[in-house]
Design a protein around this motif. Structure first.
Motif, PDB file in Angstrom:
ATOM      1  N   SER A   1       0.821  -1.210   0.000  1.00 29.72           N
ATOM      2  CA  SER A   1       0.000   0.000   0.000  1.00 29.72           C
ATOM      3  C   SER A   1       0.852   1.257   0.000  1.00 29.72           C
ATOM      4  CB  SER A   1      -0.919   0.013   1.232  1.00 29.72           C
ATOM      5  OG  SER A   1      -1.836  -1.047   1.205  1.00 29.72           O
ATOM      6  N   ALA A   2       1.949   1.213   0.752  1.00 29.52           N
ATOM      7  CA  ALA A   2       2.823   2.378   0.845  1.00 29.52           C
ATOM      8  C   ALA A   2       3.426   2.733  -0.510  1.00 29.52           C
ATOM      9  CB  ALA A   2       3.935   2.124   1.861  1.00 29.52           C
ATOM     10  N   THR A   3       3.514   1.763  -1.407  1.00 31.97           N
ATOM     11  CA  THR A   3       4.023   2.041  -2.747  1.00 31.97           C
ATOM     12  C   THR A   3       3.159   3.079  -3.452  1.00 31.97           C
ATOM     13  OG1 THR A   3       4.813  -0.248  -2.862  1.00 31.97           O
ATOM     14  CG2 THR A   3       4.720   0.972  -4.924  1.00 31.97           C
ATOM     15  N   ALA A   4       1.845   3.005  -3.264  1.00 27.86           N
ATOM     16  CA  ALA A   4       0.939   3.980  -3.881  1.00 27.86           C
ATOM     17  C   ALA A   4       1.140   5.370  -3.291  1.00 27.86           C
ATOM     18  CB  ALA A   4      -0.509   3.538  -3.707  1.00 27.86           C
ATOM     19  N   ALA A   5       1.360   5.443  -1.990  1.00 22.60           N
ATOM     20  CA  ALA A   5       1.595   6.744  -1.350  1.00 22.60           C
ATOM     21  C   ALA A   5       2.905   7.354  -1.832  1.00 22.60           C
ATOM     22  CB  ALA A   5       1.610   6.581   0.168  1.00 22.60           C
ATOM     23  N   ALA A   6       3.938   6.529  -1.984  1.00 25.41           N
ATOM     24  CA  ALA A   6       5.218   7.027  -2.495  1.00 25.41           C
ATOM     25  C   ALA A   6       5.065   7.496  -3.942  1.00 25.41           C
ATOM     26  CB  ALA A   6       6.268   5.929  -2.402  1.00 25.41           C
ATOM     27  N   ALA A   7       4.265   6.779  -4.727  1.00 24.84           N
ATOM     28  CA  ALA A   7       4.031   7.169  -6.119  1.00 24.84           C
ATOM     29  C   ALA A   7       3.293   8.501  -6.190  1.00 24.84           C
ATOM     30  CB  ALA A   7       3.236   6.090  -6.838  1.00 24.84           C
ATOM     31  N   TYR A   8       2.380   8.732  -5.263  1.00 21.24           N
ATOM     32  CA  TYR A   8       1.658  10.008  -5.224  1.00 21.24           C
ATOM     33  C   TYR A   8       2.647  11.168  -5.072  1.00 21.24           C
ATOM     34  CZ  TYR A   8      -1.057  13.886  -3.318  1.00 21.24           C
ATOM     35  OH  TYR A   8      -1.599  15.137  -3.093  1.00 21.24           O
ATOM     36  N   ALA A   9       3.606  11.020  -4.165  1.00 18.09           N
ATOM     37  CA  ALA A   9       4.606  12.072  -3.963  1.00 18.09           C
ATOM     38  C   ALA A   9       5.421  12.309  -5.223  1.00 18.09           C
ATOM     39  CB  ALA A   9       5.513  11.704  -2.792  1.00 18.09           C
ATOM     40  N   ARG A  10       5.774  11.252  -5.916  1.00 21.68           N
ATOM     41  CA  ARG A  10       6.538  11.383  -7.165  1.00 21.68           C
ATOM     42  C   ARG A  10       5.726  12.096  -8.243  1.00 21.68           C
ATOM     43  NH1 ARG A  10      11.012   7.957  -9.274  1.00 21.68           N
ATOM     44  NH2 ARG A  10      12.406   7.810  -7.482  1.00 21.68           N
ATOM     45  N   LEU A  11       4.452  11.764  -8.336  1.00 19.87           N
ATOM     46  CA  LEU A  11       3.588  12.405  -9.338  1.00 19.87           C
ATOM     47  C   LEU A  11       3.446  13.901  -9.059  1.00 19.87           C
ATOM     48  CD1 LEU A  11       0.859   9.635  -9.611  1.00 19.87           C
ATOM     49  CD2 LEU A  11       2.366  10.378 -11.473  1.00 19.87           C
ATOM     50  N   LEU A  12       3.364  14.262  -7.785  1.00 21.37           N
ATOM     51  CA  LEU A  12       3.309  15.688  -7.429  1.00 21.37           C
ATOM     52  C   LEU A  12       4.604  16.395  -7.812  1.00 21.37           C
ATOM     53  CD1 LEU A  12       1.677  15.959  -3.877  1.00 21.37           C
ATOM     54  CD2 LEU A  12       0.715  16.722  -6.054  1.00 21.37           C
ATOM     55  N   ASP A  13       5.734  15.777  -7.468  1.00 17.15           N
ATOM     56  CA  ASP A  13       7.032  16.386  -7.770  1.00 17.15           C
ATOM     57  C   ASP A  13       7.212  16.617  -9.269  1.00 17.15           C
ATOM     58  OD1 ASP A  13       7.714  16.443  -5.119  1.00 17.15           O
ATOM     59  OD2 ASP A  13       8.931  14.606  -5.175  1.00 17.15           O
ATOM     60  N   ALA A  14       6.703  15.687 -10.050  1.00 15.49           N
ATOM     61  CA  ALA A  14       6.836  15.791 -11.507  1.00 15.49           C
ATOM     62  C   ALA A  14       5.769  16.699 -12.116  1.00 15.49           C
ATOM     63  CB  ALA A  14       6.744  14.412 -12.136  1.00 15.49           C
ATOM     64  N   GLU A  15       4.865  17.194 -11.276  1.00 20.00           N
ATOM     65  CA  GLU A  15       3.736  18.034 -11.712  1.00 20.00           C
ATOM     66  C   GLU A  15       2.843  17.308 -12.723  1.00 20.00           C
ATOM     67  OE1 GLU A  15       5.335  21.793 -13.018  1.00 20.00           O
ATOM     68  OE2 GLU A  15       5.793  22.422 -10.956  1.00 20.00           O
ATOM     69  N   THR A  16       2.813  15.985 -12.599  1.00 13.81           N
ATOM     70  CA  THR A  16       1.901  15.187 -13.420  1.00 13.81           C
ATOM     71  C   THR A  16       0.473  15.347 -12.916  1.00 13.81           C
ATOM     72  OG1 THR A  16       3.679  13.589 -13.791  1.00 13.81           O
ATOM     73  CG2 THR A  16       1.428  12.867 -14.300  1.00 13.81           C
ATOM     74  N   ILE A  17       0.346  15.491 -11.617  1.00 16.98           N
ATOM     75  CA  ILE A  17      -0.929  15.816 -10.986  1.00 16.98           C
ATOM     76  C   ILE A  17      -0.706  17.047 -10.119  1.00 16.98           C
ATOM     77  CG2 ILE A  17      -1.749  13.426 -10.992  1.00 16.98           C
ATOM     78  CD1 ILE A  17      -0.991  13.241  -8.039  1.00 16.98           C
ATOM     79  N   SER A  18      -1.783  17.691  -9.713  1.00 13.07           N
ATOM     80  CA  SER A  18      -1.642  18.879  -8.864  1.00 13.07           C
ATOM     81  C   SER A  18      -2.476  18.703  -7.598  1.00 13.07           C
ATOM     82  CB  SER A  18      -2.091  20.134  -9.616  1.00 13.07           C
ATOM     83  OG  SER A  18      -3.464  20.065  -9.933  1.00 13.07           O
ATOM     84  N   PRO A  19      -2.058  19.347  -6.503  1.00 14.56           N
ATOM     85  CA  PRO A  19      -2.749  19.156  -5.227  1.00 14.56           C
ATOM     86  C   PRO A  19      -4.166  19.716  -5.194  1.00 14.56           C
ATOM     87  CG  PRO A  19      -1.050  20.846  -5.049  1.00 14.56           C
ATOM     88  CD  PRO A  19      -0.865  20.202  -6.373  1.00 14.56           C
ATOM     89  N   ASP A  20      -4.520  20.565  -6.142  1.00 10.98           N
ATOM     90  CA  ASP A  20      -5.879  21.112  -6.140  1.00 10.98           C
ATOM     91  C   ASP A  20      -6.866  20.191  -6.871  1.00 10.98           C
ATOM     92  OD1 ASP A  20      -4.691  21.572  -8.605  1.00 10.98           O
ATOM     93  OD2 ASP A  20      -5.740  23.453  -8.950  1.00 10.98           O
ATOM     94  N   GLN A  21      -6.375  19.067  -7.400  1.00  9.90           N
ATOM     95  CA  GLN A  21      -7.249  18.093  -8.036  1.00  9.90           C
ATOM     96  C   GLN A  21      -7.778  17.093  -7.002  1.00  9.90           C
ATOM     97  OE1 GLN A  21      -4.331  16.668 -10.918  1.00  9.90           O
ATOM     98  NE2 GLN A  21      -5.482  17.650 -12.585  1.00  9.90           N
ATOM     99  N   VAL A  22      -8.764  16.319  -7.426  1.00 12.17           N
ATOM    100  CA  VAL A  22      -9.280  15.246  -6.570  1.00 12.17           C
ATOM    101  C   VAL A  22      -8.467  13.992  -6.869  1.00 12.17           C
ATOM    102  CG1 VAL A  22     -11.280  13.858  -5.926  1.00 12.17           C
ATOM    103  CG2 VAL A  22     -11.588  16.253  -6.572  1.00 12.17           C
ATOM    104  N   ASN A  23      -7.501  13.721  -5.993  1.00 15.12           N
ATOM    105  CA  ASN A  23      -6.584  12.602  -6.177  1.00 15.12           C
ATOM    106  C   ASN A  23      -6.866  11.521  -5.138  1.00 15.12           C
ATOM    107  OD1 ASN A  23      -4.988  13.966  -8.250  1.00 15.12           O
ATOM    108  ND2 ASN A  23      -4.257  15.280  -6.592  1.00 15.12           N
ATOM    109  N   ILE A  24      -7.012  10.284  -5.603  1.00 16.81           N
ATOM    110  CA  ILE A  24      -7.294   9.154  -4.725  1.00 16.81           C
ATOM    111  C   ILE A  24      -6.065   8.260  -4.638  1.00 16.81           C
ATOM    112  CG2 ILE A  24      -8.808   7.181  -4.274  1.00 16.81           C
ATOM    113  CD1 ILE A  24     -10.359   9.781  -4.371  1.00 16.81           C
ATOM    114  N   VAL A  25      -5.664   7.925  -3.423  1.00 19.82           N
ATOM    115  CA  VAL A  25      -4.595   6.956  -3.190  1.00 19.82           C
ATOM    116  C   VAL A  25      -5.240   5.728  -2.561  1.00 19.82           C
ATOM    117  CG1 VAL A  25      -2.418   6.469  -2.013  1.00 19.82           C
ATOM    118  CG2 VAL A  25      -2.884   8.790  -2.862  1.00 19.82           C
ATOM    119  N   VAL A  26      -5.169   4.599  -3.251  1.00 20.66           N
ATOM    120  CA  VAL A  26      -5.795   3.379  -2.754  1.00 20.66           C
ATOM    121  C   VAL A  26      -4.808   2.614  -1.874  1.00 20.66           C
ATOM    122  CG1 VAL A  26      -6.989   1.245  -3.351  1.00 20.66           C
ATOM    123  CG2 VAL A  26      -7.230   3.258  -4.826  1.00 20.66           C
ATOM    124  N   LEU A  27      -5.186   2.425  -0.611  1.00 23.30           N
ATOM    125  CA  LEU A  27      -4.371   1.672   0.339  1.00 23.30           C
ATOM    126  C   LEU A  27      -4.992   0.288   0.468  1.00 23.30           C
ATOM    127  CD1 LEU A  27      -3.770   4.491   2.988  1.00 23.30           C
ATOM    128  CD2 LEU A  27      -2.368   3.867   1.014  1.00 23.30           C
TER     129      LEU A  27
END
Length: 373
Positions: free
Chosen positions: A336-362
Motif C-alpha cells: 500500500s505504501a508504494t501507492a503513497a510514495a508514487a503520489y509524492a513522485r507524481l506531485l514532484d513531476a507536476e503530473t498531478i496537482s494538489p488542487d485536483q481530486v486525487n485518490i490513493v488506494v491503500l
C-alpha cells in the motif's frame, strides 16, 4: 435495440463464451474478460445494503444469494502526504484485511450459483486469504497452493478459515501449475484463480462505483493504485468505463500504477523496454512482486486509455511512505505504501496537482506484514 448480454471474451482472438457456466480461460489457453456492462444510475444503487452488493445492478450476472461479509463501503479520508491532502481509500478495512475481498465475494458467489462446490487457488498472500474466507462463508471447500518458501505467517490466515494449504516446491509459477493440474484431475474442483477468473474483476470494479458515489456521483481526477497482477487497476478501468458509457461521468479519471522498482514489469513495458530486460530483485512490497503479469496487455491499454502512467518506486521511498502513513495513524502493508510514495513522485513531476481530486488506494493492512516495521 437492447444491449447484447454480457459474455466472456478473449481479447486477442475475439472468441466468446456465455457467462452462465464456470470458465477460467479461452479455448486457446488465454485469460478471458467479461464484456463491459451498461453502467448504472444513482437510483439503481441498493441503499439497503452496506457492502459492495449495493452495486449489484452493475454486475454481469444476477447473483441471487451473494456470499458477503460486508466487504466494500470502505472509508475515504483526507491524509496529509507530501504537504498536501489526497483522499486515501482504506481498502484494508475489508473483512480479511485487503481489497481482494471484493473480487473473492463476487467470484465465489457466481461460481457457487453455477454449481461449483470446491475451488483451487494459487496464492502466497492476500488472495489466498480472501478466497479461503469467502469459501468458508459460502460453504465451499478451498485448497490454496503456495510456494514452499512462503512464510508460515502469511498462510496462517487461510488455514484459520479451514482451507487446505498445499506447499509446492519451486517458483511462484509452479504453485499455479499445481493448482491447474489438481483441478484437471478432479472434475468437481474448479480453478478459481483470482488472476485468471474474470468474475474477480467484476468484484474489483465496484471500487469505481463506490468512489463515484463517495464523491457525490462524479469522477476523481486521478486514482493511484499499487499494481502486481493488476486486478484493482483493471477493475477500476472497467467500472469507470461503464460509468462513462452510462453518461454518469463526463471523463475517465487518470489511472496511475505504482510498482516497486525492484519488480516493475508493467513500468518497464509502459516505457517501451524489452520484456525481461529489467532486472527483478526482492522487494518489501511483496503483494506486487509479480514477475510476469498475466494481463499485462490489458493493463497497458487501461493506462493509455485513461491518459495515466506507471511509477516505479525505490525501496527506500516505500519504507519512508509507510512510516509517513503510520505517523498519520494508518498502519498499512508496504504494498500500500508504494501507492503513497508514487503520489509524492507524481506531485514532484507536476503530473498531478494538489488542487485536483486525487485518490490513493491503500490496499492492505499493516497487520499482514508486521515484520516490515
Amino acid at each position: 435495440m437492447s444491449a447484447a448480454p454480457p459474455h466472456y471474451v478473449d481479447l486477442l482472438s475475439g472468441e466468446e463464451h456465455p457467462i452462465d457456466q464456470p470458465r477460467w480461460q479461452s479455448s486457446s489457453g488465454r485469460p478471458l474478460m467479461i464484456t463491459p456492462g451498461s453502467g448504472i444510475t444513482p437510483e439503481q444503487i441498493d441503499r439497503s445494503r452496506r457492502s459492495l452488493w449495493r452495486y449489484r445492478a452493475a454486475l454481469a450476472l444476477d447473483i441471487v444469494a451473494p456470499i458477503t461479509l460486508g466487504e466494500g463501503c470502505t472509508p475515504l479520508v483526507p491524509v496529509t502526504l507530501a504537504g498536501t491532502a489526497p483522499l486515501c481509500k482504506l481498502e484494508w478495512f475489508s473483512p480479511t484485511g485487503s481489497f481482494k475481498d471484493r473480487g473473492a465475494s463476487v467470484m465465489l458467489s457466481a461460481l457457487r450459483q453455477q454449481g461449483v462446490a470446491r475451488v483451487n487457488e494459487d496464492s502466497s498472500g492476500n488472495g489466498g486469504a480472501a478466497i479461503a474466507a469467502y469459501a468458508a462463508a459460502g460453504g465451499l471447500e478451498a485448497s490454496i497452493f503456495a510456494p514452499a518458501s512462503t512464510s508460515p505467517a502469511k498462510l496462517a490466515q487461510a488455514k484459520a478459515y479451514g482451507a487446505r494449504v498445499e506447499l509446492v516446491d519451486g517458483a511462484r509459477e509452479a504453485s499455479q501449475q499445481a493448482a491447474i493440474d489438481a483441478s484437471a484431475l478432479d472434475r468437481d474442483a474448479f480453478y478459481a484463480s483470482h488472476n485468471w477468473q474474470a468474475f474477480f474483476l467484476e468484484g474489483t470494479k465496484t471500487l469505481a462505483y463506490e468512489l463515484w458515489e463517495n464523491l457525490g456521483f462524479r469522477a476523481p481526477d486521478s486514482v493511484i493504485v499499487p499494481v502486481g497482477a493488476g486486478s484493482m487497476l483493471l477493475g477500476l478501468a472497467l467500472g469507470f468505463s461503464e460509468l462513462l458509457s452510462a453518461r454518469q461521468i463526463d471523463r475517465l479519471p487518470r489511472l496511475f500504477a505504482a510498482q516497486p522498482l525492484n519488480c516493475s514489469p508493467l513500468d518497464a513495458a509502459f516505457n517501451g523496454e524489452e520484456i525481461g530486460a529489467r532486472m527483478v530483485l526482492p522487494t518489501i512490497a511483496e503483494g506486487t512482486a509479480i514477475r510476469s503479469p498475466l494481463r499485462l496487455p490489458e493493463m497497458l491499454a487501461a493506462l493509455r486509455v485513461s491518459n495515466g502512467a506507471t511509477i516505479a518506486v525505490p525501496e527506500k521511498e516505500i519504507f519512508t511512505a509507510r512510516a509517513t502513513l503510520a505517523a498519520a495513524g494508518l498502519f498499512v502493508e508496504p504494498t500500500s505504501a508504494t501507492a503513497a510514495a508514487a503520489y509524492a513522485r507524481l506531485l514532484d513531476a507536476e503530473t498531478i496537482s494538489p488542487d485536483q481530486v486525487n485518490i490513493v488506494v491503500l490496499t492492505g493492512s499493516g497487520l499482514k506484514s508486521p515484520s516490515a516495521v
